[in-house]
Design an enzyme around this catalytic site. Structure first.
Site, PDB file in Angstrom:
ATOM      1  N   THR A 159       0.912  -1.148   0.000  1.00 42.24           N
ATOM      2  CA  THR A 159       0.000   0.000   0.000  1.00 42.24           C
ATOM      3  C   THR A 159       0.940   1.183   0.000  1.00 42.24           C
ATOM      4  O   THR A 159       2.100   1.038   0.367  1.00 42.24           O
ATOM      5  CB  THR A 159      -0.863   0.011   1.290  1.00 42.24           C
ATOM      6  OG1 THR A 159      -1.961  -0.882   1.126  1.00 42.24           O
ATOM      7  CG2 THR A 159      -1.434   1.380   1.618  1.00 42.24           C
ATOM      8  N   VAL A 184     -13.362  -4.422   0.178  1.00 42.05           N
ATOM      9  CA  VAL A 184     -12.777  -3.098   0.430  1.00 42.05           C
ATOM     10  C   VAL A 184     -11.923  -3.195   1.690  1.00 42.05           C
ATOM     11  O   VAL A 184     -12.361  -3.765   2.698  1.00 42.05           O
ATOM     12  CB  VAL A 184     -13.891  -2.036   0.617  1.00 42.05           C
ATOM     13  CG1 VAL A 184     -13.289  -0.686   0.981  1.00 42.05           C
ATOM     14  CG2 VAL A 184     -14.726  -1.916  -0.658  1.00 42.05           C
ATOM     15  N   THR A 216      -0.680   0.542   6.629  1.00 45.38           N
ATOM     16  CA  THR A 216      -0.505  -0.554   5.683  1.00 45.38           C
ATOM     17  C   THR A 216      -0.532  -1.858   6.468  1.00 45.38           C
ATOM     18  O   THR A 216      -0.076  -1.893   7.614  1.00 45.38           O
ATOM     19  CB  THR A 216       0.815  -0.430   4.908  1.00 45.38           C
ATOM     20  OG1 THR A 216       1.047  -1.648   4.184  1.00 45.38           O
ATOM     21  CG2 THR A 216       2.005  -0.174   5.824  1.00 45.38           C
TER      22      THR A 216
HETATM   23  N1  ASP Z   1      -4.022  -2.425   3.967  1.00 48.72           N
HETATM   24  C1  ASP Z   1      -4.177  -2.894   2.616  1.00 48.72           C
HETATM   25  C2  ASP Z   1      -5.500  -3.567   2.490  1.00 48.72           C
HETATM   26  O1  ASP Z   1      -5.838  -4.378   3.331  1.00 48.72           O
HETATM   27  C3  ASP Z   1      -3.105  -3.830   2.176  1.00 48.72           C
HETATM   28  C4  ASP Z   1      -1.707  -3.533   2.652  1.00 48.72           C
HETATM   29  O2  ASP Z   1      -1.412  -2.483   3.157  1.00 48.72           O
HETATM   30  O3  ASP Z   1      -0.847  -4.414   2.526  1.00 48.72           O
HETATM   31  O4  ASP Z   1      -6.184  -3.353   1.522  1.00 48.72           O
END
Ligand code: ASP
Length: 295
Positions: free
Chosen positions: A166, A195, A216
């Protein structure tokens, strides 16, 4: 007058290969440097924290190295569904989008909603069609889908846990205003329609007068813990950014998740925290910029 600051992240996760292999780490550091330069230039010229976080995140979205915009993780169906949010901590104006499949800069789409001021969160194909009809730039679906993302989906379908990521930014401008933005392709192999935390204000993205936060990690855990809002409220109550982020990540861990967060306070204290083995991250100040990958 405050000293301007910009903090960014390019995702946390199981990035052991990128840490140990300089050839893999280089594009990550280069991408972070470019984003810090873009957002830092806005702040250096007296621009707003809001414009700075948008400039930094837009740069990372255009870089296929990161899981946002071009290079986004693919759904189990093999296409991208991009989520993003942006919020101005000075006045609470905010915009967010979810499930975009043909938009060049998802954070730009979120900013369009912030500026328009009617709705906060727009999702799916109807919302995306409205955005394109009102000046948000569309792009071919194929431009967003990279070979690397296809390979990662193939590995996920074969049983690999999948790489996460992210991108996000938090900034403090000369006038003491804070802002935050986050953009993501989400989790590789996610169910179409899922989502994550990034576009949900208070979960993966938040800014108010006290603090700005961008997250993230495993989105479901960040949503369940209300990570970003909880962290800012704790700072408003006197907690240090380090203590507030550590407490939030411990809560995420209790839901079986891990990840990271960048946190910036009104008085210029920052924390780039992670419970994963790596997080791509960096800081810009008028005196210079620095990036890190290992924990
Ligand atoms: N937080 C993001 C999501 O769950 C993914 C990530 O940051 O790795 O969509």
């Amino acid at each position: 007058m405050s000293d301007p600051i910009l903090c960014i992240h390019g995702g946390a996760g199981r990035w052991r290969d990128e840490i140990t292999d300089p050839a893999l780490a280089r594009p990550v550091h280069d991408g972070l440097d470019a984003a810090l330069a873009a957002g830092g230039a806005v702040l250096a010229s007296g621009g707003s924290a809001l414009d700075a976080v948008q400039a930094a995140v837009r740069t990372l979205e255009a870089d296929p190295t990161f899981n946002a915009g071009r290079g986004s993780a693919l759904t189990s169906g093999g296409w991208v569904e991009c989520d993003a949010a942006i919020i101005d901590g000075a006045d609470g104006r905010a915009g967010a989008v979810a499930g975009l499949r043909r938009t060049r800069s998802p954070v730009g789409a979120a900013r369009h909603l912030l500026d328009e001021g009617r709705h906060v969160l727009l999702a799916g194909s109807e919302g995306e069609a409205w955005l394109h009809a009102h000046g948000v730039e569309a792009c071919p679906e194929d431009w967003l889908v990279t070979d690397r993302a296809r390979r990662e989906l193939a590995r996920w379908l074969a049983g690999d846990q999948g790489r996460r990521g992210t991108v996000g930014a938090v900034a403090l401008d000369r006038d003491g205003r804070l802002a935050a933005a986050t953009s993501t392709g989400g989790l590789t192999g996610k169910r179409p329609g899922r989502v994550g935390d990034s576009p949900l204000l208070g979960a993966g993205t938040w800014a108010d007068a006290a603090a700005a936060v961008s997250c993230t990690g495993l989105g479901e855990a960040f949503i369940r813990t209300g990570f970003a809002l909880r962290t800012a409220l704790r700072i408003g109550d006197g907690a240090t950014p380090t203590a507030a982020a550590a407490d939030g990540l411990a809560r995420v861990g209790s839901f079986g998740g891990s990840g990271g967060a960048i946190v910036l306070t009104r008085d210029g204290r920052w924390e780039l925290a992670t419970s994963d083995s790596a997080m791509a991250r960096g800081v810009w100040t008028p005196r210079g910029q620095q990036t890190w990958l290992a924990r």
